[in-house]
Scaffold this motif. Structure first.
Motif, PDB file in Angstrom:
ATOM      1  N   LEU A   1      -5.400   1.778   4.372  1.00 42.98           N
ATOM      2  CA  LEU A   1      -4.339   1.890   5.366  1.00 42.98           C
ATOM      3  C   LEU A   1      -4.504   3.196   6.137  1.00 42.98           C
ATOM      4  O   LEU A   1      -4.433   4.276   5.550  1.00 42.98           O
ATOM      5  CB  LEU A   1      -2.965   1.846   4.684  1.00 42.98           C
ATOM      6  CG  LEU A   1      -1.763   1.662   5.585  1.00 42.98           C
ATOM      7  CD1 LEU A   1      -1.776   0.276   6.230  1.00 42.98           C
ATOM      8  CD2 LEU A   1      -0.480   1.850   4.791  1.00 42.98           C
TER       9      LEU A   1
ATOM     10  N   PRO B   1      -3.855   6.553   8.095  1.00 41.80           N
ATOM     11  CA  PRO B   1      -2.709   7.469   8.010  1.00 41.80           C
ATOM     12  C   PRO B   1      -1.694   7.285   9.141  1.00 41.80           C
ATOM     13  O   PRO B   1      -0.487   7.384   8.910  1.00 41.80           O
ATOM     14  CB  PRO B   1      -3.355   8.856   8.068  1.00 41.80           C
ATOM     15  CG  PRO B   1      -4.735   8.644   7.562  1.00 41.80           C
ATOM     16  CD  PRO B   1      -5.128   7.264   8.004  1.00 41.80           C
TER      17      PRO B   1
ATOM     18  N   PRO C   1       0.804  -1.224   0.000  1.00 43.49           N
ATOM     19  CA  PRO C   1       0.000   0.000   0.000  1.00 43.49           C
ATOM     20  C   PRO C   1       0.844   1.286   0.000  1.00 43.49           C
ATOM     21  O   PRO C   1       0.368   2.343  -0.368  1.00 43.49           O
ATOM     22  CB  PRO C   1      -0.826  -0.083   1.271  1.00 43.49           C
ATOM     23  CG  PRO C   1      -0.665  -1.441   1.801  1.00 43.49           C
ATOM     24  CD  PRO C   1       0.520  -2.058   1.139  1.00 43.49           C
ATOM     25  N   ILE C   2       2.087   1.196   0.424  1.00 41.00           N
ATOM     26  CA  ILE C   2       3.009   2.341   0.387  1.00 41.00           C
ATOM     27  C   ILE C   2       3.950   2.098  -0.789  1.00 41.00           C
ATOM     28  O   ILE C   2       4.648   1.086  -0.835  1.00 41.00           O
ATOM     29  CB  ILE C   2       3.794   2.479   1.700  1.00 41.00           C
ATOM     30  CG1 ILE C   2       2.845   2.800   2.852  1.00 41.00           C
ATOM     31  CG2 ILE C   2       4.873   3.552   1.573  1.00 41.00           C
ATOM     32  CD1 ILE C   2       3.507   2.860   4.212  1.00 41.00           C
TER      33      ILE C   2
ATOM     34  N   LEU D   1       6.493   4.316   7.787  1.00 35.42           N
ATOM     35  CA  LEU D   1       7.551   5.161   7.228  1.00 35.42           C
ATOM     36  C   LEU D   1       8.619   5.489   8.279  1.00 35.42           C
ATOM     37  O   LEU D   1       9.810   5.538   7.958  1.00 35.42           O
ATOM     38  CB  LEU D   1       6.958   6.428   6.622  1.00 35.42           C
ATOM     39  CG  LEU D   1       6.134   6.210   5.349  1.00 35.42           C
ATOM     40  CD1 LEU D   1       5.422   7.496   4.946  1.00 35.42           C
ATOM     41  CD2 LEU D   1       7.004   5.687   4.206  1.00 35.42           C
TER      42      LEU D   1
ATOM     43  N   CYS E   1       0.392   4.278   8.313  1.00 36.48           N
ATOM     44  CA  CYS E   1       1.293   4.646   7.224  1.00 36.48           C
ATOM     45  C   CYS E   1       2.484   5.441   7.773  1.00 36.48           C
ATOM     46  O   CYS E   1       3.633   5.163   7.436  1.00 36.48           O
ATOM     47  CB  CYS E   1       0.542   5.449   6.175  1.00 36.48           C
ATOM     48  SG  CYS E   1       1.533   5.929   4.751  1.00 36.48           S
TER      49      CYS E   1
ATOM     50  N   VAL F   1      -4.190   1.291  -0.531  1.00 39.33           N
ATOM     51  CA  VAL F   1      -3.652   2.558  -0.036  1.00 39.33           C
ATOM     52  C   VAL F   1      -4.742   3.369   0.668  1.00 39.33           C
ATOM     53  O   VAL F   1      -4.464   4.102   1.622  1.00 39.33           O
ATOM     54  CB  VAL F   1      -2.958   3.347  -1.175  1.00 39.33           C
ATOM     55  CG1 VAL F   1      -3.966   3.831  -2.183  1.00 39.33           C
ATOM     56  CG2 VAL F   1      -2.132   4.481  -0.631  1.00 39.33           C
TER      57      VAL F   1
ATOM     58  N   PHE G   1       6.798  -3.183   7.112  1.00 37.46           N
ATOM     59  CA  PHE G   1       5.430  -3.713   7.171  1.00 37.46           C
ATOM     60  C   PHE G   1       5.361  -4.892   8.135  1.00 37.46           C
ATOM     61  O   PHE G   1       4.407  -5.020   8.904  1.00 37.46           O
ATOM     62  CB  PHE G   1       4.939  -4.128   5.779  1.00 37.46           C
ATOM     63  CG  PHE G   1       4.159  -3.053   5.088  1.00 37.46           C
ATOM     64  CD1 PHE G   1       2.792  -2.935   5.274  1.00 37.46           C
ATOM     65  CD2 PHE G   1       4.793  -2.142   4.267  1.00 37.46           C
ATOM     66  CE1 PHE G   1       2.069  -1.928   4.643  1.00 37.46           C
ATOM     67  CE2 PHE G   1       4.094  -1.138   3.628  1.00 37.46           C
ATOM     68  CZ  PHE G   1       2.723  -1.028   3.818  1.00 37.46           C
TER      69      PHE G   1
ATOM     70  N   ARG H   1      -0.215  -5.457   4.750  1.00 36.84           N
ATOM     71  CA  ARG H   1       0.301  -5.391   3.376  1.00 36.84           C
ATOM     72  C   ARG H   1      -0.746  -5.730   2.332  1.00 36.84           C
ATOM     73  O   ARG H   1      -0.541  -5.455   1.166  1.00 36.84           O
ATOM     74  CB  ARG H   1       1.566  -6.227   3.222  1.00 36.84           C
ATOM     75  CG  ARG H   1       1.380  -7.704   3.393  1.00 36.84           C
ATOM     76  CD  ARG H   1       2.681  -8.472   3.392  1.00 36.84           C
ATOM     77  NE  ARG H   1       3.303  -8.336   4.687  1.00 36.84           N
ATOM     78  CZ  ARG H   1       4.604  -8.181   4.865  1.00 36.84           C
ATOM     79  NH1 ARG H   1       5.411  -8.170   3.851  1.00 36.84           N
ATOM     80  NH2 ARG H   1       5.096  -8.052   6.068  1.00 36.84           N
TER      81      ARG H   1
END
Length: 103
Positions: free
Chosen positions: A53, A55, A4-5, A62, A58, A50, A34, A46
């Motif tokens: 998921l 925020p 998704p990222i 990151l 996410c 997108v 992930f 996973r």
């Protein structure tokens, strides 16, 4: 399976520019990030789109990616490295599924 990222978002977060020389390494560490987030939340992240998921999840992934990319080892001289950063842990905590019987 596409995560998704995207690799592009991961590279932008890491501020590595348009160079593709680290793409394979970044993709592998994104998979690891992930995995760490899935372990922390007891969810399969996973396979989400997108749009599905959250925020906060996410952002946590990151952050974990940045830690994995910046630290090639668990041992950093003069600095303590924890298993999961406090910020990432706090972002993931509300999304954790707790199995029955866990306290």
């Amino acid at each position: 399976m596409e995560l998704p990222i995207s690799l592009e978002l991961a590279k932008a977060h890491l501020r590595v520019g348009d160079s593709s020389h680290d793409d394979e390494l970044i993709a592998a560490k994104l998979e690891m990030a992930f995995g760490v987030a899935e372990d922390a939340t007891n969810r399969t992240l996973r396979t989400m789109s997108v749009d599905e998921l959250p925020p906060a999840v996410c952002a946590a992934i990151l952050l974990i990616l940045g830690t994995l990319y910046d630290n090639e080892s668990d041992n950093v001289v003069g600095r303590s490295v924890s298993e999961l950063s406090l910020t990432a842990e706090k972002l993931l905590l509300p999304w954790r599924i707790t199995p029955y019987g866990d306290v």
